[in-house]
Scaffold this motif. Structure first.
Motif, PDB file in Angstrom:
ATOM      1  N   PRO A 263      50.417 -32.012   4.922  1.00 46.55           N
ATOM      2  CA  PRO A 263      49.300 -31.823   5.721  1.00 46.55           C
ATOM      3  C   PRO A 263      48.668 -30.391   5.746  1.00 46.55           C
ATOM      4  O   PRO A 263      47.685 -30.291   6.037  1.00 46.55           O
ATOM      5  N   LYS A 264      49.566 -29.470   5.116  1.00 46.46           N
ATOM      6  CA  LYS A 264      48.772 -28.088   4.979  1.00 46.46           C
ATOM      7  C   LYS A 264      47.871 -28.081   3.683  1.00 46.46           C
ATOM      8  O   LYS A 264      47.368 -26.809   3.595  1.00 46.46           O
ATOM      9  N   ASN A 265      47.875 -28.804   2.899  1.00 38.47           N
ATOM     10  CA  ASN A 265      47.228 -28.693   1.540  1.00 38.47           C
ATOM     11  C   ASN A 265      45.762 -29.012   1.828  1.00 38.47           C
ATOM     12  O   ASN A 265      45.451 -30.150   2.051  1.00 38.47           O
ATOM     13  N   GLY A 266      44.957 -27.757   1.681  1.00 37.44           N
ATOM     14  CA  GLY A 266      43.659 -28.138   2.008  1.00 37.44           C
ATOM     15  C   GLY A 266      42.720 -28.284   0.606  1.00 37.44           C
ATOM     16  O   GLY A 266      43.317 -28.381  -0.355  1.00 37.44           O
ATOM     17  N   ILE A 267      41.560 -28.060   0.742  1.00 32.96           N
ATOM     18  CA  ILE A 267      40.345 -28.479  -0.514  1.00 32.96           C
ATOM     19  C   ILE A 267      40.535 -26.963  -1.352  1.00 32.96           C
ATOM     20  O   ILE A 267      40.866 -25.846  -0.689  1.00 32.96           O
ATOM     21  N   ILE A 268      40.622 -27.293  -2.661  1.00 30.41           N
ATOM     22  CA  ILE A 268      40.500 -26.225  -3.721  1.00 30.41           C
ATOM     23  C   ILE A 268      38.989 -26.339  -4.279  1.00 30.41           C
ATOM     24  O   ILE A 268      38.704 -27.201  -4.866  1.00 30.41           O
ATOM     25  N   VAL A 269      38.333 -25.124  -3.941  1.00 32.74           N
ATOM     26  CA  VAL A 269      36.898 -24.885  -4.505  1.00 32.74           C
ATOM     27  C   VAL A 269      36.875 -23.814  -5.838  1.00 32.74           C
ATOM     28  O   VAL A 269      37.590 -22.846  -5.528  1.00 32.74           O
ATOM     29  N   ILE A 270      36.254 -24.641  -6.715  1.00 32.89           N
ATOM     30  CA  ILE A 270      36.107 -23.684  -7.840  1.00 32.89           C
ATOM     31  C   ILE A 270      34.718 -23.216  -8.178  1.00 32.89           C
ATOM     32  O   ILE A 270      33.737 -24.103  -8.461  1.00 32.89           O
ATOM     33  N   ILE A 271      34.169 -22.068  -8.107  1.00 28.39           N
ATOM     34  CA  ILE A 271      32.917 -21.646  -8.010  1.00 28.39           C
ATOM     35  C   ILE A 271      32.609 -21.139  -9.517  1.00 28.39           C
ATOM     36  O   ILE A 271      33.443 -20.078  -9.807  1.00 28.39           O
ATOM     37  N   LYS A 272      31.729 -21.693 -10.165  1.00 30.75           N
ATOM     38  CA  LYS A 272      31.296 -21.258 -11.478  1.00 30.75           C
ATOM     39  C   LYS A 272      29.741 -20.881 -11.607  1.00 30.75           C
ATOM     40  O   LYS A 272      28.935 -21.650 -11.781  1.00 30.75           O
ATOM     41  N   PRO A 273      29.577 -19.617 -11.393  1.00 25.71           N
ATOM     42  CA  PRO A 273      28.151 -19.082 -11.390  1.00 25.71           C
ATOM     43  C   PRO A 273      27.750 -19.139 -12.904  1.00 25.71           C
ATOM     44  O   PRO A 273      28.329 -18.537 -13.865  1.00 25.71           O
ATOM     45  N   SER A 274      26.488 -19.555 -13.167  1.00 29.38           N
ATOM     46  CA  SER A 274      25.995 -19.774 -14.451  1.00 29.38           C
ATOM     47  C   SER A 274      25.051 -18.155 -14.788  1.00 29.38           C
ATOM     48  O   SER A 274      24.975 -17.453 -13.840  1.00 29.38           O
ATOM     49  N   GLN A 275      24.497 -18.284 -15.941  1.00 26.28           N
ATOM     50  CA  GLN A 275      23.812 -16.954 -16.412  1.00 26.28           C
ATOM     51  C   GLN A 275      22.479 -16.959 -15.522  1.00 26.28           C
ATOM     52  O   GLN A 275      22.093 -15.843 -15.385  1.00 26.28           O
ATOM     53  N   LYS A 276      21.916 -18.303 -15.139  1.00 24.51           N
ATOM     54  CA  LYS A 276      20.769 -18.205 -14.728  1.00 24.51           C
ATOM     55  C   LYS A 276      20.956 -17.786 -13.002  1.00 24.51           C
ATOM     56  O   LYS A 276      19.702 -17.498 -12.466  1.00 24.51           O
ATOM     57  N   SER A 277      22.021 -18.116 -12.431  1.00 21.46           N
ATOM     58  CA  SER A 277      22.050 -18.087 -11.149  1.00 21.46           C
ATOM     59  C   SER A 277      22.084 -16.465 -10.800  1.00 21.46           C
ATOM     60  O   SER A 277      22.378 -15.505 -11.588  1.00 21.46           O
ATOM     61  N   ASN A 278      21.895 -16.080  -9.634  1.00 25.77           N
ATOM     62  CA  ASN A 278      21.919 -14.656  -9.095  1.00 25.77           C
ATOM     63  C   ASN A 278      23.111 -14.193  -8.179  1.00 25.77           C
ATOM     64  O   ASN A 278      23.671 -14.922  -7.588  1.00 25.77           O
ATOM     65  N   TYR A 279      23.121 -13.074  -8.060  1.00 25.64           N
ATOM     66  CA  TYR A 279      24.304 -12.413  -7.029  1.00 25.64           C
ATOM     67  C   TYR A 279      24.037 -13.019  -5.864  1.00 25.64           C
ATOM     68  O   TYR A 279      25.112 -13.309  -5.039  1.00 25.64           O
ATOM     69  N   GLY A 280      22.941 -13.107  -5.119  1.00 29.51           N
ATOM     70  CA  GLY A 280      22.766 -13.707  -3.796  1.00 29.51           C
ATOM     71  C   GLY A 280      23.151 -14.834  -3.652  1.00 29.51           C
ATOM     72  O   GLY A 280      23.725 -15.528  -2.681  1.00 29.51           O
ATOM     73  N   ASN A 281      23.156 -15.926  -4.696  1.00 32.99           N
ATOM     74  CA  ASN A 281      23.616 -17.164  -4.853  1.00 32.99           C
ATOM     75  C   ASN A 281      25.205 -17.362  -4.398  1.00 32.99           C
ATOM     76  O   ASN A 281      25.828 -17.957  -3.869  1.00 32.99           O
ATOM     77  N   LEU A 282      25.897 -16.335  -5.347  1.00 28.49           N
ATOM     78  CA  LEU A 282      27.299 -16.148  -5.088  1.00 28.49           C
ATOM     79  C   LEU A 282      27.847 -15.397  -3.759  1.00 28.49           C
ATOM     80  O   LEU A 282      28.692 -16.278  -3.371  1.00 28.49           O
ATOM     81  N   VAL A 283      27.003 -14.750  -3.425  1.00 31.85           N
ATOM     82  CA  VAL A 283      27.445 -14.365  -2.033  1.00 31.85           C
ATOM     83  C   VAL A 283      27.110 -15.350  -1.038  1.00 31.85           C
ATOM     84  O   VAL A 283      28.149 -15.407  -0.071  1.00 31.85           O
ATOM     85  N   ASN A 284      26.321 -16.035  -1.166  1.00 32.76           N
ATOM     86  CA  ASN A 284      25.987 -17.197  -0.153  1.00 32.76           C
ATOM     87  C   ASN A 284      27.078 -18.241  -0.200  1.00 32.76           C
ATOM     88  O   ASN A 284      27.633 -18.683   0.996  1.00 32.76           O
ATOM     89  N   ILE A 285      27.567 -18.571  -1.436  1.00 31.52           N
ATOM     90  CA  ILE A 285      28.781 -19.680  -1.551  1.00 31.52           C
ATOM     91  C   ILE A 285      30.115 -18.735  -0.924  1.00 31.52           C
ATOM     92  O   ILE A 285      30.775 -19.279  -0.120  1.00 31.52           O
ATOM     93  N   LEU A 286      30.331 -17.563  -1.214  1.00 32.92           N
ATOM     94  CA  LEU A 286      31.229 -16.856  -0.703  1.00 32.92           C
ATOM     95  C   LEU A 286      31.268 -16.970   0.958  1.00 32.92           C
ATOM     96  O   LEU A 286      32.228 -17.076   1.697  1.00 32.92           O
ATOM     97  N   ASP A 287      29.998 -16.738   1.482  1.00 32.41           N
ATOM     98  CA  ASP A 287      29.767 -16.789   3.111  1.00 32.41           C
ATOM     99  C   ASP A 287      30.404 -18.314   3.556  1.00 32.41           C
ATOM    100  O   ASP A 287      30.859 -18.343   4.627  1.00 32.41           O
TER     101      ASP A 287
END
Length: 176
Positions: A125-149
């Motif tokens: 029951p303690k195993n939760g979701i595993i999220v893999i975030i892959k920013p592309s070359q076209k994405s910007n730093y703000g997008n990554l920060v938003n996902i981390l938020d």
């Protein structure tokens, strides 16, 4: 002869030395070396590895339950593509979503609940979701920060950021 000046004797001063300044300096040195010693200790960052109960290995386990994986491919124009499971055999059809309240947050909440139910059914029951975030070359730093938020807001503990794309993921981003 009485008019001759007598030999003037100098007053003997007290020979005690005031050690107040030396005590202050010694305490400052002690504090300095204690702080330096504490800062010199190596710090480690905990690296979360998947549970290896199923594969019988202690380190180097490569078996991850694909039902717990959600991959987020960050794209340009503040959009992203998400899919569950492995890219070759996705549990859900990859879909394009945005950063709105009804976008990524809704998907993460829904997937997190699904994974927690799945984990409870298999006895972990303690195993939760595993999220893999892959920013592309076209994405910007703000997008990554938003996902981390979003990870912080939703209290998702297991996530990682990778900048390696498989050819299938590159095709998926190019088609969208």
């Amino acid at each position: 002869m009485q008019n001759l000046p007598k030999k003037v004797r100098s007053k003997k001063l007290n020979t005690r030395v005031d050690l107040t300044a030396m005590v202050s300096v010694s305490f400052l040195l002690i504090i300095f070396f204690m702080v330096v010693g504490e800062l010199a200790k190596p710090k480690i960052l905990e690296y979360g590895m998947p549970d290896c109960d199923d594969c019988g290995e202690y380190f180097g386990c490569r078996h991850i339950d694909e039902n717990r994986i959600l991959t987020i491919l960050l794209d340009d124009n503040d959009e992203m593509v998400i899919y569950s499971g492995l890219i070759d055999y996705p549990a859900e059809v990859p879909k394009k979503i945005n950063y709105s309240k009804n976008g990524i947050r809704k998907e993460l909440i829904q997937k997190s609940k699904t994974v927690l139910e799945y984990s409870k059914n298999i006895g972990k029951p303690k195993n939760g979701i595993i999220v893999i975030i892959k920013p592309s070359q076209k994405s910007n730093y703000g997008n990554l920060v938003n996902i981390l938020d979003e990870m912080k807001i939703l209290n998702i503990q297991n996530y990682s950021i990778l900048n390696e794309f498989t050819p299938e993921e590159e095709k998926l981003l190019a088609v969208r």
